[in-house]
Design an enzyme around this catalytic site. Structure first.
Site, mmCIF file in Angstrom:
data_model
loop_
_atom_site.group_PDB
_atom_site.id
_atom_site.type_symbol
_atom_site.label_atom_id
_atom_site.label_comp_id
_atom_site.label_asym_id
_atom_site.label_seq_id
_atom_site.Cartn_x
_atom_site.Cartn_y
_atom_site.Cartn_z
ATOM 1 N N HIS A 73 44.991 44.036 45.388
ATOM 2 C CA HIS A 73 45.936 43.626 44.360
ATOM 3 C C HIS A 73 46.309 44.832 43.504
ATOM 4 O O HIS A 73 45.443 45.463 42.901
ATOM 5 C CB HIS A 73 45.329 42.543 43.463
ATOM 6 C CG HIS A 73 45.281 41.195 44.105
ATOM 7 N ND1 HIS A 73 45.051 40.036 43.397
ATOM 8 C CD2 HIS A 73 45.436 40.824 45.401
ATOM 9 C CE1 HIS A 73 45.067 39.007 44.230
ATOM 10 N NE2 HIS A 73 45.291 39.464 45.448
ATOM 11 N N TYR A 202 47.282 34.863 35.029
ATOM 12 C CA TYR A 202 46.578 34.532 33.794
ATOM 13 C C TYR A 202 47.607 33.891 32.865
ATOM 14 O O TYR A 202 48.623 34.521 32.548
ATOM 15 C CB TYR A 202 46.013 35.784 33.127
ATOM 16 C CG TYR A 202 44.847 36.427 33.844
ATOM 17 C CD1 TYR A 202 43.544 36.167 33.440
ATOM 18 C CD2 TYR A 202 45.048 37.308 34.908
ATOM 19 C CE1 TYR A 202 42.464 36.760 34.075
ATOM 20 C CE2 TYR A 202 43.975 37.904 35.553
ATOM 21 C CZ TYR A 202 42.684 37.628 35.135
ATOM 22 O OH TYR A 202 41.624 38.221 35.769
ATOM 23 N N PRO A 294 34.177 35.613 31.982
ATOM 24 C CA PRO A 294 34.813 35.983 33.253
ATOM 25 C C PRO A 294 36.270 36.413 33.120
ATOM 26 O O PRO A 294 36.864 36.854 34.105
ATOM 27 C CB PRO A 294 34.697 34.699 34.089
ATOM 28 C CG PRO A 294 34.623 33.600 33.074
ATOM 29 C CD PRO A 294 33.889 34.172 31.900
ATOM 30 N N LYS A 298 34.452 41.336 34.810
ATOM 31 C CA LYS A 298 33.593 42.512 34.657
ATOM 32 C C LYS A 298 32.139 42.297 35.063
ATOM 33 O O LYS A 298 31.390 43.263 35.217
ATOM 34 C CB LYS A 298 33.631 43.004 33.201
ATOM 35 C CG LYS A 298 34.984 43.512 32.761
ATOM 36 C CD LYS A 298 35.453 44.648 33.629
ATOM 37 C CE LYS A 298 36.873 45.044 33.364
ATOM 38 N NZ LYS A 298 37.430 45.899 34.417
ATOM 39 N N TYR A 386 41.262 46.880 32.984
ATOM 40 C CA TYR A 386 41.147 45.855 34.031
ATOM 41 C C TYR A 386 40.691 46.458 35.350
ATOM 42 O O TYR A 386 39.820 45.890 36.032
ATOM 43 C CB TYR A 386 42.497 45.149 34.214
ATOM 44 C CG TYR A 386 42.404 43.890 35.054
ATOM 45 C CD1 TYR A 386 42.086 42.669 34.462
ATOM 46 C CD2 TYR A 386 42.646 43.919 36.423
ATOM 47 C CE1 TYR A 386 41.990 41.519 35.226
ATOM 48 C CE2 TYR A 386 42.557 42.774 37.189
ATOM 49 C CZ TYR A 386 42.231 41.563 36.586
ATOM 50 O OH TYR A 386 42.137 40.423 37.353
#
Length: 393
Positions: A73, A202, A294, A298, A386
């Protein structure tokens, strides 16, 4: 009484990663796991791997299936006000990306590799106790099928989770725990359905947070924010799908393919850090030392970085007769841990509805998300965290 160089407590990803790295370096280590192998493989966990974790799997020689089946991704979508905008991780971080590969599959790869090389893992190890790790001759005792066993070692690596025996064995007063518990959880559903999008979504919505994720091209993992204390039994599959659709942009809601849930569970959200991460010859790694929400993906990646620091320290001890890495272990880990805790807290605060936030809190969220979606600098900061900050930063 048998003797090994390192006793690893816990046969999850952090223990298996450490065991494979030590075996690779010629260091004798035994893994003790309280549960059965089938139970360990049955746990449903995270699936977003930073590049550093992928690189570690390659270094250990267990990355073949990951690269064949994992999904690369280069970005993710951020949903807001019934629209979606892509955060281009690849562009913003000059070529870095993440890999979607289920923790169950990663665990299976490591288990298979350990079995193939003949390294020892003891499953169903009950009543594990750690002894004398504040001296020079640590011991580990346990019972298996009613028979008592004991193992001498040079070091003990506690990789058995936050409620495991390793952290609980630290003397009172030697450990300081920092905690934040969030007033909501994630209701998660796993289904044999194609993902609604080829990358994660998200979503910040007035009804609460939602996340569209996946484990493969045919298996999806979806989450919605739910009240603290909620139970999966309160949610039928249909009720879950209906609520998830409400929290997505119209295009995603229309495109979503639904089906029976394979697994349905609720995860509480919390940030917890235990300091320090070393006590004499006992080291804590992974969830035994820290837990993050979550939201920022991480948890597993922090465990992998702990393993890299710890394995480097142990290799230096045995091959270079230097304890510099051992002495630096806790500080190096915690520097990275607190950066990840900060990011996970920030991203969680940005994307969820807080019961006591009120209209003022909602307006602040809207302003920050609006700034994030318009500012290259803000989007870059999100992307850098991220995909994972460099190991030594």
């Amino acid at each position: 009484m048998k003797r090994v160089q390192v006793a690893i407590i816990g046969g999850g990803p952090s223990g298996l990663l450490l065991g494979q790295r030590l075996h690779q370096a010629g260091i004798d280590a035994v893994i003790l796991e309280q549960r059965s192998a089938a139970y360990v493989l049955g746990r449903i966990r995270a699936g977003v791997l930073e590049q550093g974790t992928v690189d570690l799997m390659d270094q250990l020689g267990v990355g073949q299936r990951l690269h064949a089946q994992g999904l690369v991704h280069g970005g993710f979508d951020l949903g807001f006000r019934n629209t979606r905008q892509r955060i281009d991780l690849h562009r913003l971080t000059h070529g870095r990306q993440v890999m979607v590969y289920g923790q169950t599959e990663l665990t299976r790869d490591l288990m298979d590799a350990r079995s193939a090389c003949g390294a020892v893992t003891v499953y169903d190890a009950d009543e594990v106790q750690l002894h004398d790790f504040d001296g020079t001759s640590p011991r580990v005792s346990w019972r298996r099928h009613g028979v008592a066993h004991e193992l001498q070692c040079d070091f003990i690596a506690g990789c058995d989770g936050f409620h495991g025996v390793s952290r609980a064995s630290v003397p009172p007063g030697a450990l300081k725990v920092f905690e934040r518990h969030y007033p909501f959880g994630w209701l998660g559903v796993l289904s044999e359905t194609p993902p609604v999008s080829h990358e994660l979504i998200y979503s910040n919505h007035e009804r609460g947070f939602a996340l569209c994720s996946m484990r493969s091209l045919t298996r999806s993992r979806y989450y919605i924010q739910c009240p603290a204390g909620d139970t999966p039994a309160r949610w039928s599959d249909q009720a879950f799908w209906d609520e998830l659709r409400r929290r997505l942009d119209p295009e995603s809601a229309e495109r979503m393919v639904t089906g029976p849930s394979i697994e349905k569970s609720i995860a509480p959200l919390r940030s917890v850090v235990a300091e320090p991460m070393r006590f004499g010859r006992l080291f804590l790694a992974g969830d035994a030392a820290h837990i993050v929400p979550p939201t920022g993906a991480k948890g597993l990646n922090l465990a992998a970085s702990d393993v890299q620091f710890l394995s480097q320290a142990l290799v230096e001890h045995y091959q270079q007769r230097s304890d510099a890495g051992i002495d630096r272990y806790s500080g190096r880990c915690l520097h990275r841990v607190w950066n990840a805790v900060r990011f996970s807290w920030w991203f969680t605060s940005l994307m969820h509805r807080f019961p006591d936030g009120g209209e003022f809190g909602q307006k602040l969220q809207e302003a920050e998300i609006g700034y994030l979606l318009q500012s290259e600098a803000a989007a870059t900061a999100l992307a850098e965290n991220y995909v994972g900050l460099p190991l030594e930063r």
